[in-house]
Design an enzyme around this catalytic site. Structure first.
Site, PDB file in Angstrom:
ATOM      1  N   GLU A 210       0.886  -1.172   0.000  1.00 12.16           N
ATOM      2  CA  GLU A 210       0.000   0.000   0.000  1.00 12.16           C
ATOM      3  C   GLU A 210       0.915   1.210   0.000  1.00 12.16           C
ATOM      4  O   GLU A 210       1.472   1.579   1.032  1.00 12.16           O
ATOM      5  CB  GLU A 210      -0.914  -0.042   1.233  1.00 12.16           C
ATOM      6  CG  GLU A 210      -2.170   0.786   1.089  1.00 12.16           C
ATOM      7  CD  GLU A 210      -1.943   2.264   1.343  1.00 12.16           C
ATOM      8  OE1 GLU A 210      -1.732   2.981   0.339  1.00 12.16           O
ATOM      9  OE2 GLU A 210      -1.969   2.702   2.495  1.00 12.16           O
ATOM     10  N   CYS A 244      -1.690   9.460   3.225  1.00 13.21           N
ATOM     11  CA  CYS A 244      -1.191   9.110   1.887  1.00 13.21           C
ATOM     12  C   CYS A 244      -2.128   9.568   0.776  1.00 13.21           C
ATOM     13  O   CYS A 244      -1.692   9.794  -0.350  1.00 13.21           O
ATOM     14  CB  CYS A 244      -0.909   7.617   1.782  1.00 13.21           C
ATOM     15  SG  CYS A 244      -2.364   6.587   2.029  1.00 13.21           S
TER      16      CYS A 244
END
Length: 318
Positions: A210, A244
């Site tokens: 990820e 993020c």
């Protein structure tokens, strides 16, 4: 033999006893994890406050609440998820009993991230436990207070051989990556992601990476600009921008640029008051290295709003 090697060997030996194949055992461990989050809520919130300057309310909202939901869902659905699934018969299998049986992978490695040190590290653990795996948990050393609390307290609630916590920095992570795992779950940047994938490839270990990415926002001149700017402001400044998928930049037509800037200013004031530095829901940059990195991004730019800073507190104004 290194500490990391011993930890992985012990986890594999525990996994090979077959305990995790029993659904009751998995549920018992999941309930232990849920109890950890419930009983140690204050310890978790204090650690996140020291790492990222987050308020107790923000930690609840972005870390523990989602985790509790994941665990409860796994407990509720586990029997259904683990049950054999019927498969349509064909000419070759006409006389057979045909089904797909979900099986654990084995020993997995979970490498967490510092920006959401609990949610991002423990959510994959929920899945690992539910699926009947052993898991070595490596919290980020950057969020050091959270890592310390995880190392000290989690073994009181989970089987410490099956679900050990390994703390440390780059060398400890590198040593872990030399070991053979059956799956690796990594959250972080693409530079380290490449190293994780390279290490996994040596053992043909499957990976889940990820890695975030760029998140531009486009505001059309015909949309509700007030609502768009309010939502973008929330997404950008929550956790002091350390997310993020936080918006990286805004694209819009020149004709609405000034209004966009004004609407974002208004939203910042509404969310974080005139003085975000003293407002408990506005956090801090994780450490001085990242503080300097963010400050360098502003060099040579025109700052439309905020931009004041205090290096001693790792504070950068909105």
């Amino acid at each position: 033999m290194s500490r990391e090697q011993l930890v992985v060997q012990r986890a594999r030996k525990s996994y090979q006893t077959g305990n995790t194949r029993r659904l009751e055992y998995r549920i018992h461990q999941l309930k232990g994890l849920l109890r950890f989050i419930t009983e140690r809520r204050k310890d978790i919130a204090d650690a996140v406050k020291r790492d990222l300057g987050k308020s107790e309310h923000a930690t609840e909202l972005f870390e523990t609440l989602g985790l509790e939901g994941e665990i409860k869902l796994a407990i509720e659905k586990l029997a259904e998820w683990a049950a054999p699934r019927p498969v349509e018969k064909n000419l070759l299998t006409l006389q057979d009993e045909v089904y797909v049986q979900p099986e654990p992978l084995g020993v997995v490695l979970i490498i967490g991230a510092w920006n959401y040190p609990w949610a991002v590290t423990l959510q994959p653990l929920v899945g690992a436990i539910a699926a009947g795996n052993a898991a070595v948990i490596k919290p980020s050393e950057v969020s050091s207070h959270s890592a310390k609390v995880m190392e000290e307290l989690l073994p009181q609630y989970l089987d410490k051989d099956l679900y050990p916590v390994v703390t440390g920095g780059v060398s400890e992570t590198q040593e872990l990556l030399k070991q053979r795992f059956d799956h690796i779950f990594y959250t972080g940047n693409s530079t380290v992601g490449k190293l994780v994938m390279e290490a996994a490839a040596r053992h043909l270990t499957p990976v889940t990476l990820e890695l975030g990415g760029k998140s531009p926002c486009y505001i059309d001149k015909n949309c509700d600009i007030t609502i768009a700017c309010r939502r973008i402001t929330w997404g950008k400044f929550v956790n002091c921008g350390q997310t993020c998928i936080a918006p990286d930049y805004i694209l819009c037509e020149p004709s609405i640029q000034d209004r966009v800037v004004e609407e974002i200013k208004k939203s910042i004031k509404e969310f974080y008051t005139d003085n975000p530095k003293t407002f408990e829901d506005y956090g801090r940059i994780i450490n001085q290295r990242h503080f300097k990195r963010v400050m360098a991004l502003m060099e040579g730019s025109t700052v439309a709003v905020g931009g004041d800073s205090d290096e001693s507190q790792c504070y950068i104004g909105t």
